[in-house]
Design an enzyme around this catalytic site. Structure first.
Site, mmCIF file in Angstrom:
data_model
loop_
_atom_site.group_PDB
_atom_site.id
_atom_site.type_symbol
_atom_site.label_atom_id
_atom_site.label_comp_id
_atom_site.label_asym_id
_atom_site.label_seq_id
_atom_site.Cartn_x
_atom_site.Cartn_y
_atom_site.Cartn_z
ATOM 1 N N HIS A 160 0.819 -1.227 0.000
ATOM 2 C CA HIS A 160 0.000 0.000 0.000
ATOM 3 C C HIS A 160 0.848 1.269 0.000
ATOM 4 O O HIS A 160 0.312 2.362 -0.201
ATOM 5 C CB HIS A 160 -0.934 0.030 1.220
ATOM 6 C CG HIS A 160 -1.951 -1.053 1.231
ATOM 7 N ND1 HIS A 160 -2.815 -1.270 0.179
ATOM 8 C CD2 HIS A 160 -2.235 -2.017 2.157
ATOM 9 C CE1 HIS A 160 -3.602 -2.308 0.454
ATOM 10 N NE2 HIS A 160 -3.267 -2.779 1.635
ATOM 11 N N ASP A 196 -2.388 -10.537 -2.743
ATOM 12 C CA ASP A 196 -2.965 -10.147 -1.459
ATOM 13 C C ASP A 196 -4.454 -9.826 -1.658
ATOM 14 O O ASP A 196 -4.875 -9.436 -2.750
ATOM 15 C CB ASP A 196 -2.228 -8.908 -0.925
ATOM 16 C CG ASP A 196 -2.655 -8.523 0.474
ATOM 17 O OD1 ASP A 196 -1.946 -8.888 1.419
ATOM 18 O OD2 ASP A 196 -3.711 -7.847 0.622
ATOM 19 N N HIS A 198 -6.041 -7.344 -0.669
ATOM 20 C CA HIS A 198 -6.256 -5.911 -0.913
ATOM 21 C C HIS A 198 -5.494 -5.447 -2.147
ATOM 22 O O HIS A 198 -4.393 -5.923 -2.418
ATOM 23 C CB HIS A 198 -5.802 -5.101 0.312
ATOM 24 C CG HIS A 198 -6.490 -5.505 1.582
ATOM 25 N ND1 HIS A 198 -5.963 -6.457 2.440
ATOM 26 C CD2 HIS A 198 -7.670 -5.117 2.107
ATOM 27 C CE1 HIS A 198 -6.796 -6.620 3.461
ATOM 28 N NE2 HIS A 198 -7.838 -5.830 3.291
ATOM 29 N N ASP A 285 -4.333 -13.109 3.030
ATOM 30 C CA ASP A 285 -5.580 -12.673 3.659
ATOM 31 C C ASP A 285 -6.797 -12.980 2.773
ATOM 32 O O ASP A 285 -7.919 -12.579 3.093
ATOM 33 C CB ASP A 285 -5.539 -11.182 4.065
ATOM 34 C CG ASP A 285 -4.801 -10.297 3.092
ATOM 35 O OD1 ASP A 285 -4.469 -10.756 1.982
ATOM 36 O OD2 ASP A 285 -4.556 -9.122 3.445
HETATM 37 C C1 6XA Z 1 -6.937 -0.921 7.176
HETATM 38 C C2 6XA Z 1 -6.866 -2.162 6.387
HETATM 39 C C3 6XA Z 1 -5.518 -2.319 5.825
HETATM 40 C C4 6XA Z 1 -5.383 -3.562 4.995
HETATM 41 C C5 6XA Z 1 -4.023 -4.122 5.166
HETATM 42 C C6 6XA Z 1 -3.701 -5.242 4.253
HETATM 43 N N1 6XA Z 1 -8.048 -0.921 8.055
HETATM 44 N N2 6XA Z 1 -3.256 -4.960 3.070
HETATM 45 O O1 6XA Z 1 -3.790 -6.399 4.536
HETATM 46 O O2 6XA Z 1 -2.849 -5.873 2.196
HETATM 47 ZN ZN ZN Z 2 -4.108 -7.385 2.514
#
Ligand code: 6XA
Ligand code: ZN
Length: 343
Positions: A160, A196, A198, A285
């Site tokens: 991110h 991932d 996200h 995840d």
């Molecule tokens: C924030 C969520 C962040 C996601 C983190 C994650 N509330 N990114 O696993 O791949």
């Molecule tokens: Zn993630």
């Protein structure tokens, strides 16, 4: 397969994050890396080595100098206020505000250099973040040296983080730093596959206008999932990068079979790009029991994922990203890596 790991990750342990209006213990915790290390070891994947230390210049190949300087000094500036708890941003240069005047005060800097509040900075955060990037760079060095695969057990994660922003548990973009290192070492074309849950908004943004680094991501549809404001299917790159970006937003409830069908499309795109090497942003995840996600992958799906990635037949660097079902994260990561190795 070589694994690169450092105990330094323990130096970063945020206390709490804002989740649905409550402060809850951080999902991104040291036990995650411990679990992965444990399962990589018991799977006898291969040697586990400490990272080499790389120059700061390897970081500023993809991040701005002022952003790296901010990360380096943020804790000291925070502590100088007399604060002892985690540093957290609370105001951002969003709609109608100026982006062109960096603030001097740490409260303003925290917002200027972030996208959200899921990025606690503690006394040891910078040391852990730097070491995490070194793990990715060391893995990339092995790939550049002719290895067919390596696993960078990175914590904190990175996908991110943009050129000038931390976000979503990420500070430096480990996968992007590694991909750029491979480019600098003579790999003319590098592909990044982000599995991932996200969207890897930071990685996408860093390479969006470049044709030499292909980015493909499978993730929860940003209409209903973090990071919400990037990761749609119509984002195909721009300028020289047009055609070198590919997003596969998938709905909540996506099963293993549905996921693997989309993975095949992403792999076909990567094969057509004909990269010299592949960097995989490996978050697990997508697991059915992940506490913050909504896909339904099970253990066997992760093995299949590794097997399918291996069909590319390219030198491949795996870089750890998310995964918060702590009891299962190690087994799921090991399943991808052994699937890849055994394929
Ligand atoms: C924030 C969520 C962040 C996601 C983190 C994650 N509330 N990114 O696993 O791949
Ligand atoms: Zn993630």
């Amino acid at each position: 397969m070589l694994t690169i790991y450092s105990d330094d990750h323990r130096l970063h342990h945020g206390a709490a994050e804002l989740y649905r209006g409550r402060l809850v213990p951080c999902f991104e915790m040291p036990a995650r890396a411990d679990q992965v290390l444990d399962r990589v070891r018991s799977a006898e994947l291969g040697p586990i080595v400490a990272p080499d230390r790389f120059d700061r210049a390897a970081l500023t190949r993809v991040h701005t100098d002022d952003f790296v300087a901010f990360l380096e000094s943020a804790w000291d500036e925070w502590a100088a206020l007399g604060e002892t708890g985690d540093a957290l941003p609370y105001v951002w240069p969003a709609v109608d505000l100026r982006q062109d005047v960096p603030p001097d005060h740490i409260d303003g800097k925290l917002g200027f250099y972030s996208i959200d509040a899921a990025v606690p900075i503690t006394a040891g955060t910078w040391a852990a973040v730097r070491s995490s990037a070194d793990c990715a760079l060391t893995g990339a060095r092995h790939i550049a040296g002719g290895a067919t695969s390596a696993f960078a057990l990175c914590r904190p994660p990175g996908h991110h983080a943009g050129a000038r922003a931390m976000a979503g548990f990420c500070y430096l973009n480990n996968a992007a730093i590694a991909a750029q290192y491979l480019r600098d070492q003579g790999h003319a074309r590098v592909a990044i596959l982000d599995v991932d849950y996200h969207h890897g908004n930071g990685t996408q943004s860093i390479f969006y206008e470049r044709g030499d680094v292909f980015f493909a991501s499978l993730h929860g549809d940003p209409k209903v999932e973090y990071p919400f404001f990037l990761g749609h299917a119509d984002e195909r790159g721009s300028g020289e990068g047009l055609g070198a970006n590919r997003n596969f937003p998938l709905p909540w409830g996506t099963t293993g079979a549905e996921y693997l069908a989309a993975l095949d499309l992403a792999l076909a795109d990567i094969a057509a790009f004909a990269p010299d090497s592949v960097v995989v942003s490996l978050g697990v995840d997508t697991f059915v029991e992940d506490p913050i996600s909504h896909f339904k992958l099970v253990g066997a799906d992760f093995t299949t994922m590794g097997q399918r990635i291996a069909t590319l037949g390219k030198p491949t660097l795996f870089v750890l990203e998310g995964g918060y079902a702590v009891a299962d994260i190690g087994g799921n990561v090991a399943a991808v890596l052994t699937g890849f190795s055994g394929a």
